[in-house]
Design an enzyme around this catalytic site. Structure first.
Site, PDB file in Angstrom:
ATOM      1  N   LYS A  66       1.068  -1.085   0.608  1.00  0.00           N
ATOM      2  CA  LYS A  66      -0.011  -0.061   0.033  1.00  0.00           C
ATOM      3  C   LYS A  66       1.063   0.903  -0.229  1.00  0.00           C
ATOM      4  O   LYS A  66       1.915   2.158   1.318  1.00  0.00           O
ATOM      5  CB  LYS A  66      -0.674   0.256   1.018  1.00  0.00           C
ATOM      6  N   GLU A 123       9.008   1.200  11.612  1.00  0.00           N
ATOM      7  CA  GLU A 123      10.047   1.654  11.517  1.00  0.00           C
ATOM      8  C   GLU A 123       9.436   3.251  11.748  1.00  0.00           C
ATOM      9  O   GLU A 123       9.003   3.867  10.390  1.00  0.00           O
ATOM     10  CB  GLU A 123      10.481   2.111  10.063  1.00  0.00           C
ATOM     11  N   CYS A 148      12.079  10.958   8.826  1.00  0.00           N
ATOM     12  CA  CYS A 148      11.902  10.603  10.008  1.00  0.00           C
ATOM     13  C   CYS A 148      13.244  10.292  11.321  1.00  0.00           C
ATOM     14  O   CYS A 148      13.486  10.574  12.122  1.00  0.00           O
ATOM     15  CB  CYS A 148      11.017   8.723  10.524  1.00  0.00           C
ATOM     16  N   GLU A 189       7.879  15.164  16.833  1.00  0.00           N
ATOM     17  CA  GLU A 189       8.395  15.235  15.862  1.00  0.00           C
ATOM     18  C   GLU A 189       7.958  16.210  15.047  1.00  0.00           C
ATOM     19  O   GLU A 189       6.476  15.849  14.330  1.00  0.00           O
ATOM     20  CB  GLU A 189       8.546  14.018  15.639  1.00  0.00           C
TER      21      GLU A 189
END
Length: 794
Positions: free
Chosen positions: A191, A265, A299, A396
């Site tokens: 996906k 992750e 990230c 973040e």
């Protein structure tokens, strides 16, 4: 007359737009409308959603919103194709992966332009970074496919793999996931991100051209509903997810008890540490690549700048001057440094976090630059004066926003670097190699770059610690994520436990006034301790006769044990040789009392060959003592001028729930590998037969094992496992007592802090078999890989 430097400083780059002719032609050829790619066929378009160019808001194409029924079809196709794909053999799969790599190179410019149109990142990044790495991953994993039967002889493919990727590196994340999965013999249901699916559609064409058999790669587009259907599908054997920590938690909860293999992750808040002796100009350039690469939508972006106080002002002045020269504009212009954010929603989130910094009194610096009127844009931003607990210092941001603060000493730098729930990556800048190699292992991150930033390669694993997830992508460790040890297939269907007779009441103490019953205490911090609740439970033998009582541990006892384990950090710092010696001492002292332990096991379990279990336990201690100083890392040689050292590091504090079968051997088989690699443990011994563990107290005391390395809390496996799984200072939980519901609960509760888990489910394990209770597969559960990138000669 002006100097050359002055002339260069006044030069401006003219526009250098990249042509979109071929990419637009490909979209037109497809009618700017896409169905789903299942079984090497394109379905008719269904419910549609638009793919938007974030740089100007124009529509590029329409994509199909997949459904649960579409995921069913994709999984069925993958399941049907998997046996033949695996049977094709390593060489057959290698040829297909090699063909993909060649075609990716052949069409690299088309992919790069399409990716820039769809994602908003600059053409320089897609052309010079993403596409070369994509091809590299398929080349590298073609090699692993060729070598699989030799290098992974004791492993097999997992089966059908579900893969979900984010929008920041659409094609690169596809390569990171699909290449190792196919190399190992798996088939894939993939996906792509809803915002950025077009490069995956083009990759589907490449799969057909490369001769990928029908059903091996299936691509289902859509929003989170498609991802949810993949996560919950019972026909998928392994899930690989890259994305936010919040979604990672939901996936861990949703898959608890399913038996699916899982790699995550997730997010990061990576420190970028600059020491006073660093090459400051080089560090500034590294910081630009670290935080403003891909608009900070990375990230592992170095979003927390930690500068030694003595050079802070000097460094920040250089940084602001460099920010003033960053160019922001059309991503298709090859002279641009910063492109567009992927979506207005992302822009709004970034604006909100930066405004919160202003509201808290922070200083916000943004260079004067004209933002395009259309699309999603945000200027490079530097925030100073934030506290360590400020939202911008902890959350973040996932944008071009850097938060800077200072430190005085290396230990303070490490403390600040680790002051986050994340642990994905870090950068260390210093000309002192001793300092660099002292600091890098101390940082809780899966990747550390020394005097460089954002280096990636297919030969080197990438992944995080703590709430940045677990599992690795790339390298040998990345291949293991898509393989299952063949020994797992041989495990018993259920734990083998001998039936016990009806329990009998405890006998009245005999022998006069001094015949006082002794209840086995807990073992915490190297000392025997009474249970906090002051309760005990009776332990009966196989014939139902009362043997003894043990303490009934509770939440407070676990708390005390975890505190003791965290104080025993000297064990982790000890040499592997010293840890091995202690394991040998434990074996030696256990052997000296072998008859006593055999008698205890026979009384508890009714075993006719209890001596065999004691001897196997001694051998298992020798086995893991041997491994202690031989489970080495690797030195990779990526295509850079330097090396990448992959270190096998301990997890930290592991909570262990032991099996009821083979109570001594099961205990040793779980505790020994954990402490051999430098972990400290809080152990719940067999609930039915705990006395083998409580009898070990004196053995441990006389074997030079430091207090706090092994802590033993007896009691209810369910209650204590629940406490271990929810404890924020436990790094991993292992449960192997055969309770399907209990194992599922451990996985579900661990999602809060995303701690590692290793559970046995309802199946048993032959604890006498080294294949099932030993080897690298077990050691991998007790360790995590840190990749340290060390350039040299530059």
């Amino acid at each position: 007359m002006p100097t050359i430097k002055e002339i260069l400083n006044t030069m401006e780059y003219g526009p250098a737009p990249e042509s979109t002719k071929e990419a637009q032609a490909w979209l037109e050829q497809r009618g700017r409308q896409f169905g789903l790619f299942i079984n090497n066929e394109w379905s008719a378009a269904g419910e549609l959603f638009a793919s938007i160019n974030p740089a100007n808001g124009s529509k590029l194409a329409d994509l199909t919103q997949g459904t649960a029924a579409d995921v069913d079809r994709a999984v069925a196709a993958a399941r049907a194709a998997q046996p033949a794909w695996q049977a094709l053999g390593g060489h057959g799969r290698a040829k297909v992966l090699y063909s993909i790599a060649r075609l990716m190179q052949k069409h690299a410019r088309l992919f790069a332009v399409l990716e820039t149109l769809d994602n908003g990142k600059t053409i320089r990044e897609t052309r010079d970074v993403d596409l070369p790495l994509v091809a590299r991953h398929f080349y590298h994993h073609a090699g692993w496919a060729q070598l699989q039967s030799e290098e992974f002889a004791d492993y097999r493919a997992v089966g059908v793999v579900g893969q979900i990727v984010p929008w920041n590196f659409p094609l690169l994340m596809l390569a990171w996931k699909i290449a190792p999965a196919l190399a190992a013999g798996n088939t894939v249901v993939f996906k792509p991100a809803e915002f950025t699916s077009l490069s995956a559609m083009l990759f589907a064409d490449i799969c057909v051209q490369a001769g990928v058999p029908a059903g091996v790669v299936n691509i289902v587009t859509g929003d989170g509903r498609v991802g949810e259907a993949i996560v919950k599908h019972q026909g998928i054997d392994k899930l690989a997810f890259t994305g936010s920590t919040e979604v990672g938690r939901l996936i861990r909860e949703a898959t608890a008890g399913s038996g699916k293999k899982l790699s995550l992750e997730l997010g990061g808040k990576s420190p970028f540490i600059v020491f006073e002796d660093a090459d400051l100009d080089a560090a500034v350039e590294g910081l630009v690549d670290s935080i403003w690469f891909n608009q900070g939508q990375v990230c592992c972006a170095g979003s927390r700048l930690l500068v030694q106080e003595s050079v802070q002002e000097k460094f920040l002045a250089k940084l602001r001057a460099r920010m003033d020269k960053l160019t922001l504009g059309s991503p298709l212009d090859k002279s641009m440094d910063i492109g567009a954010l992927v979506d207005p929603v992302q822009k709004q989130r970034i604006e909100g976090l930066v405004q919160s910094a202003r509201d808290e009194g922070c200083t916000v610096y943004q260079p004067a630059c004209e933002l395009p009127a259309d699309g999603s844009w945000f200027p490079p931003t530097l925030i100073t004066g934030a506290s360590t607990s400020a939202a911008v210092a902890q959350a973040e941001i996932f944008g071009p926003v850097l938060v800077a603060m200072s430190f005085r000493t290396p230990p303070e730098a490490v403390q600040l670097a680790n002051n986050t729930v994340y642990g994905l990556a870090a950068c260390v800048w210093t000309e002192n190699i001793s300092l660099a190699l002292d600091v890098a292992p101390a940082i809780k991150a899966g990747v550390v770059w020394i005097n460089t930033a954002n280096q990636f390669d297919a030969a080197c694993g990438f992944g995080g610690y703590r709430e940045s997830g677990y599992g690795r992508e790339g390298g040998r460790e990345g291949m293991y994520e898509y393989l299952t040890a063949k020994s797992e297939d041989a495990r018993p269907a259920a734990p083998v436990i001998e039936p016990k007779a009806k329990a009998k009441a405890a006998p009245v103490a005999a022998g006069g006034a001094f015949a006082i019953d002794r209840t086995a205490k807990l073992y915490i911090g190297g000392k025997q301790a009474r249970p906090d609740g002051a309760y005990s439970r009776a332990i009966h033998g196989a014939d139902g006769s009362f043997i003894a009582e043990v303490g009934e541990g509770n939440r407070k006892d676990i708390r005390n044990a975890v505190e003791a384990a965290h104080k025993a950090t000297g064990w982790t710092k000890a040499t592997a040789h010293n840890r091995a010696q202690v394991l040998y001492y434990i074996a030696e002292n256990l052997a000296a009392r072998g008859e006593e332990f055999a008698a205890r096991i026979a009384a508890m379990t009714g075993a006719k060959n209890a001596e065999k279990e004691v001897q196997a336990s001694i051998e298992r201690l020798f086995y893991y003592a041997a491994w202690a100083d031989k489970y080495d890392g690797l030195a990779h040689q990526p295509p850079m001028h330097g090396i990448t050292v992959a270190l096998n590091e301990p997890l930290g504090v592991i909570g262990i729930v032991c099996p009821n079968e083979a109570p001594l051997l099961g205990f040793i088989s779980l505790v020994a590998p954990a402490i051999a690699l430098g972990n400290r443990v809080v152990v719940v011994p067999s609930e039915a037969h705990p006395l083998s563990a409580t009898d070990l107290y004196q053995v441990l005391d006389t074997s030079d094992l430091p207090g706090g390395v092994v802590n033993i809390v007896t009691g209810s496996a369910d209650e204590l496992a629940r406490t271990l799984a929810t404890h924020s200072d436990i790094d991993a939980v292992w449960r192997h007592d055969g309770s399907a519901e209990g194992c599922a609960e451990v996985e579900r509760l661990s999602a809060t802090s995303l701690k590692r888990t290793w559970v046995g489910g309802a199946k048993g394990r032959d604890w006498y078999s080294t294949a099932q209770a030993g080897g690298r597969a077990v050691l991998a559960h007790a360790s995590q890989v840190k990749n340290i990138w060390i350039p040299y000669g530059v």
